[in-house]
Scaffold this motif. Structure first.
Motif, PDB file in Angstrom:
ATOM      1  N   ASP A   1       2.668  -5.214   1.741  1.00  0.00           N
ATOM      2  CA  ASP A   1       2.540  -4.066   2.642  1.00  0.00           C
ATOM      3  C   ASP A   1       2.159  -2.810   1.869  1.00  0.00           C
ATOM      4  O   ASP A   1       1.268  -2.060   2.273  1.00  0.00           O
ATOM      5  N   TYR A   2       2.864  -2.588   0.765  1.00  0.00           N
ATOM      6  CA  TYR A   2       2.604  -1.382  -0.031  1.00  0.00           C
ATOM      7  C   TYR A   2       1.172  -1.402  -0.552  1.00  0.00           C
ATOM      8  O   TYR A   2       0.472  -0.382  -0.488  1.00  0.00           O
ATOM      9  N   ARG A   3       0.737  -2.558  -1.048  1.00  0.00           N
ATOM     10  CA  ARG A   3      -0.610  -2.679  -1.587  1.00  0.00           C
ATOM     11  C   ARG A   3      -1.650  -2.455  -0.497  1.00  0.00           C
ATOM     12  O   ARG A   3      -2.629  -1.726  -0.684  1.00  0.00           O
ATOM     13  N   ASP A   4      -1.439  -3.068   0.678  1.00  0.00           N
ATOM     14  CA  ASP A   4      -2.412  -2.958   1.760  1.00  0.00           C
ATOM     15  C   ASP A   4      -2.456  -1.558   2.370  1.00  0.00           C
ATOM     16  O   ASP A   4      -3.521  -1.057   2.725  1.00  0.00           O
ATOM     17  N   ARG A   5      -1.279  -0.933   2.482  1.00  0.00           N
ATOM     18  CA  ARG A   5      -1.231   0.387   3.123  1.00  0.00           C
ATOM     19  C   ARG A   5      -1.674   1.522   2.207  1.00  0.00           C
ATOM     20  O   ARG A   5      -2.009   2.613   2.680  1.00  0.00           O
ATOM     21  N   ASN A   6      -1.683   1.281   0.903  1.00  0.00           N
ATOM     22  CA  ASN A   6      -1.999   2.356  -0.046  1.00  0.00           C
ATOM     23  C   ASN A   6      -3.284   2.151  -0.835  1.00  0.00           C
ATOM     24  O   ASN A   6      -3.587   2.940  -1.714  1.00  0.00           O
ATOM     25  N   ARG A   7      -4.041   1.087  -0.508  1.00  0.00           N
ATOM     26  CA  ARG A   7      -5.285   0.882  -1.254  1.00  0.00           C
ATOM     27  C   ARG A   7      -6.302   1.955  -0.886  1.00  0.00           C
ATOM     28  O   ARG A   7      -6.277   2.511   0.225  1.00  0.00           O
ATOM     29  N   ALA A   8      -7.202   2.236  -1.810  1.00  0.00           N
ATOM     30  CA  ALA A   8      -8.168   3.318  -1.634  1.00  0.00           C
ATOM     31  C   ALA A   8      -9.197   3.001  -0.558  1.00  0.00           C
ATOM     32  O   ALA A   8      -9.667   3.896   0.160  1.00  0.00           O
TER      33      ALA A   8
ATOM     34  N   PRO B   1      -7.444   1.254   3.932  1.00  0.00           N
ATOM     35  CA  PRO B   1      -6.009   0.944   3.949  1.00  0.00           C
ATOM     36  C   PRO B   1      -5.554   0.512   5.333  1.00  0.00           C
ATOM     37  O   PRO B   1      -6.213   0.794   6.335  1.00  0.00           O
TER      38      PRO B   1
END
Length: 226
Positions: free
Chosen positions: A180-187, A190
């Motif tokens: 979740d963190y990776r998907d929601r915060n990718r450049a 998101p």
């Protein structure tokens, strides 16, 4: 005849796939499982020994592969170059492949037109993470389906147990939170709801209740589809 587009975005484990298949069957629309497209490319990269950090090579491979979905009564058959990959792309390993390659702009660009080509008459139900924000910003109806990480971990554990596989709740929860963190915060693209998305929380709802709620919104906005 133009295609009506309905998008359903959200994280994994919230019931997007089941909802989209139900809507597809009810409306007689085509189905796009965008998550499967990234999984298919990830699998193809592994099969062709393409480096998962080589953005150029991954984008080139994306332009070469042929992807199709065949909907039927019991689900959807996913094909990679006419090969049935429905089961293997659902493994955790292939899911990890997909998450890794999804961060590359060139890969997303190469797969973007493939996804848009699925929008043919009478309509399309598109399942993904950026369907309403990036792929189909013009969609008539956009849903964002969500659920707590804890509830999604419980569902995943239950799925594993039903298959006779032992699972660790804490580990599953940690993996979901990390993804979740990776998907929601990718450049790039998101995981966020579109500004005009309808938010649905499935944490305490059955799939039938989620389907009924989604159908209510569809009937309100597009009465001819009810």
């Amino acid at each position: 005849m133009t295609a009506t587009i309905i998008t359903v975005d959200g994280p994994s484990g919230v019931g997007k796939g089941t909802l989209c298949q139900a809507l597809t069957k009810h409306l007689g629309f085509h189905l796009l499982d965008s998550g499967a497209i990234y999984r298919i490319l990830g699998l193809a990269a592994a099969q062709h020994n393409v480096d998962f950090t080589d953005e150029t090579a991954l984008a080139a491979l994306a332009n070469q592969i042929k992807i199709s979905f065949i909907a039927h009564e019991t689900g959807v058959t996913t094909l990679l170059n006419q090969q049935d990959v429905s089961d293997i792309i659902r493994t955790q390993q292939v899911a990890d492949y997909a998450s890794k390659i999804a961060v590359f702009p060139a890969v997303r660009a190469a797969l973007l037109q493939k996804q848009r080509d699925f929008a043919t008459a009478p309509g399309l139900v598109a399942d993904g993470r950026d369907m309403g924000t990036v792929v189909f910003p013009e969609a008539e109806i956009k849903f964002f389906l969500d659920a707590t990480a804890e509830e999604r971990a419980k569902r995943r554990l239950k799925q594993l147990q039903e298959k006779g596989i032992n699972g660790n709740f804490a580990q599953i929860l940690s993996e979901i939170q990390e993804r979740d963190y990776r998907d929601r915060n990718r450049a790039v693209a998101p995981l966020v709801p579109a500004d005009d998305a309808i938010l649905l929380d499935s944490s305490s709802l059955s799939i039938n209740e989620v389907f009924s709620l989604a159908l209510q919104h569809i009937r309100q906005r597009l009465p001819h589809l009810g």
